[in-house]
Design a protein around this motif. Structure first.
Motif, mmCIF file in Angstrom:
data_model
loop_
_atom_site.group_PDB
_atom_site.id
_atom_site.type_symbol
_atom_site.label_atom_id
_atom_site.label_comp_id
_atom_site.label_asym_id
_atom_site.label_seq_id
_atom_site.Cartn_x
_atom_site.Cartn_y
_atom_site.Cartn_z
ATOM 1 N N VAL A 1 3.033 15.140 -12.151
ATOM 2 C CA VAL A 1 2.919 15.424 -13.588
ATOM 3 C C VAL A 1 1.540 15.986 -13.912
ATOM 4 N N PHE A 2 0.502 15.381 -13.358
ATOM 5 C CA PHE A 2 -0.838 15.884 -13.615
ATOM 6 C C PHE A 2 -1.044 17.254 -12.970
ATOM 7 N N GLY A 3 -0.366 17.505 -11.860
ATOM 8 C CA GLY A 3 -0.414 18.838 -11.266
ATOM 9 C C GLY A 3 0.144 19.882 -12.214
ATOM 10 N N ALA A 4 1.216 19.512 -12.907
ATOM 11 C CA ALA A 4 1.782 20.416 -13.913
ATOM 12 C C ALA A 4 0.801 20.613 -15.067
ATOM 13 N N PHE A 5 0.128 19.526 -15.463
ATOM 14 C CA PHE A 5 -0.820 19.621 -16.570
ATOM 15 C C PHE A 5 -1.978 20.565 -16.248
ATOM 16 N N THR A 6 -2.390 20.625 -14.961
ATOM 17 C CA THR A 6 -3.492 21.525 -14.616
ATOM 18 C C THR A 6 -3.134 22.977 -14.884
ATOM 19 N N LEU B 1 -8.137 17.766 -14.670
ATOM 20 C CA LEU B 1 -8.487 18.066 -13.280
ATOM 21 C C LEU B 1 -9.110 16.850 -12.597
ATOM 22 N N THR B 2 -9.956 16.137 -13.327
ATOM 23 C CA THR B 2 -10.598 14.951 -12.754
ATOM 24 C C THR B 2 -9.564 13.873 -12.436
ATOM 25 N N LEU B 3 -8.642 13.636 -13.366
ATOM 26 C CA LEU B 3 -7.598 12.641 -13.138
ATOM 27 C C LEU B 3 -6.679 13.065 -11.995
ATOM 28 N N HIS B 4 -6.390 14.352 -11.925
ATOM 29 C CA HIS B 4 -5.533 14.872 -10.846
ATOM 30 C C HIS B 4 -6.178 14.604 -9.485
ATOM 31 N N PHE B 5 -7.472 14.856 -9.391
ATOM 32 C CA PHE B 5 -8.191 14.632 -8.138
ATOM 33 C C PHE B 5 -8.330 13.147 -7.846
ATOM 34 N N ALA C 1 0.830 -1.209 0.000
ATOM 35 C CA ALA C 1 0.000 0.000 0.000
ATOM 36 C C ALA C 1 0.866 1.263 0.000
ATOM 37 N N THR C 2 1.921 1.268 0.820
ATOM 38 C CA THR C 2 2.815 2.436 0.826
ATOM 39 C C THR C 2 3.552 2.553 -0.506
ATOM 40 N N LEU C 3 3.900 1.410 -1.103
ATOM 41 C CA LEU C 3 4.577 1.440 -2.398
ATOM 42 C C LEU C 3 3.666 2.005 -3.481
ATOM 43 N N VAL C 4 2.402 1.646 -3.439
ATOM 44 C CA VAL C 4 1.438 2.190 -4.397
ATOM 45 C C VAL C 4 1.368 3.712 -4.263
ATOM 46 N N ALA C 5 1.286 4.197 -3.024
ATOM 47 C CA ALA C 5 1.246 5.643 -2.797
ATOM 48 C C ALA C 5 2.508 6.308 -3.341
ATOM 49 N N LEU C 6 3.651 5.665 -3.112
ATOM 50 C CA LEU C 6 4.927 6.218 -3.581
ATOM 51 C C LEU C 6 4.977 6.266 -5.104
ATOM 52 N N LEU C 7 4.558 5.207 -5.776
ATOM 53 C CA LEU C 7 4.624 5.150 -7.232
ATOM 54 C C LEU C 7 3.636 6.118 -7.895
ATOM 55 N N LEU C 8 2.505 6.362 -7.235
ATOM 56 C CA LEU C 8 1.506 7.277 -7.803
ATOM 57 C C LEU C 8 1.887 8.740 -7.608
ATOM 58 N N THR C 9 2.738 9.015 -6.629
ATOM 59 C CA THR C 9 3.065 10.411 -6.300
ATOM 60 C C THR C 9 3.709 11.161 -7.468
ATOM 61 N N VAL D 1 -15.761 14.381 -6.819
ATOM 62 C CA VAL D 1 -15.343 14.663 -8.197
ATOM 63 C C VAL D 1 -16.404 15.491 -8.915
ATOM 64 N N VAL D 2 -17.664 15.078 -8.806
ATOM 65 C CA VAL D 2 -18.753 15.784 -9.476
ATOM 66 C C VAL D 2 -18.879 17.205 -8.945
ATOM 67 N N ALA D 3 -18.635 17.390 -7.650
ATOM 68 C CA ALA D 3 -18.775 18.720 -7.034
ATOM 69 C C ALA D 3 -17.822 19.731 -7.644
ATOM 70 N N ARG D 4 -16.715 19.254 -8.248
ATOM 71 C CA ARG D 4 -15.779 20.182 -8.879
ATOM 72 C C ARG D 4 -16.376 20.817 -10.123
#
Length: 278
Positions: A103-108, A123-127, A90-98, A231-234
């Motif tokens: 990158v998606f933060g830059a895309f926003t 924005l949806t993927l980033h969230f 679980a921690t590895l998944v969090a690390l790999l997704l970070t 997500v929808v609330a955004r």
């Protein structure tokens, strides 16, 4: 440092980062970068922001950087400390997704299309990535506590009760239903939403520890619906969006009630399964 506290602190920091990200997006602070990302307005690592919008953008980056280091530290501690396999993964998944989230933060900032200068998809993927990282860390935290403290139906009911208390707040703050959905309202809405999501993940995972499959399934589905609601609330600008948000909220509420009620039929308590050094 005690591993449980480190992991809990990392999880909280991740939620705070996501909340600051919501404020940053709401304020449109990323637009201060224009075409000059990542230096944006030329501030020296945010120490001398050109304006308040720049301050928000650089503050988000600072909080995200600290959270990133915490995720790295938690992952290293989990693997070097010989924690349960599921905690390590679980921690590895969090690390790999970070880094993907970065990158998606830059895309926003770099993608300027469709709505208010941002791509809805980006924005949806980033969230969604932020929610996935938070879910992985919540899972790691829940499993760590389950390994070192007893899991009982009472604990599951307490988590479910916390979620039930949060739903009326989320309904009251539904975008443009009763209040103007400004920065403060969004911050509170998403703070309560992340707390509700975490509580339902606890219900799902601890319900599984107790071998209460219906409780676990109801909690897991409820958590997924809460994320969908956030997500929808955004992007909920009309009556249809409001109805969809309310529908998701009431469905998640019903599932939580079901989970809490079903825990009354569970009589077992799962003792700690291992004892690991701090």
């Amino acid at each position: 440092m005690d591993f449980r506290r480190l992991l809990l602190g990392t999880t909280v920091a991740t939620a705070v980062t996501a909340l600051v990200g919501v404020v940053t997006a709401t304020a449109g602070a990323g637009l201060t970068c224009e075409a000059r990302w990542p230096l944006c307005d030329g501030a020296v690592f945010g120490l001398f922001p050109a304006n308040f919008m720049s301050f928000i953008e650089w503050s988000h980056r600072l909080v995200a950087m600290i959270t990133g280091f915490l995720i790295v530290g938690s992952t290293v501690a989990a693997w070097r400390g010989g924690r349960q396999r599921r905690v390590r993964l679980a921690t590895l998944v969090a690390l790999l997704l970070t880094p993907i989230q970065v990158v998606f933060g830059a895309f926003t900032v770099l993608v300027r299309e469709f709505v208010f200068g941002y791509s809805i998809l980006v924005l949806t993927l980033h969230f969604a990535l932020a929610s996935a990282i938070l879910a992985a860390l919540v899972a790691a935290t829940v499993w760590t506590y389950a390994a070192e403290t007893a899991v009982s139906p009472d604990r599951v009911r307490q988590a479910g009760a916390a979620a039930l208390l949060a739903f009326p707040v989320m309904v009251a703050l539904t975008p443009r239903l009763f209040v103007t959905f400004g920065e403060v309202a969004q911050f509170v809405y998403y703070a309560v939403g992340f707390g509700t999501f975490a509580a339902l993940v606890v219900v799902a995972l601890w319900g599984r520890e107790l071998d209460a499959r219906l409780v676990s399934a109801a909690g897991g589905l409820g958590a997924a619906l809460v994320v969908g609601q956030l997500v929808v609330a955004r992007r909920a600008f009309g009556d249809t969006g409001q109805l969809l948000i309310l529908g998701l909220s009431f469905a998640a509420f019903a599932l939580t009630v079901l989970a809490v009620r079903r825990t009354r039929r569970v009589e077992t308590t799962v003792a700690p399964v291992e004892s690991v050094g701090n």
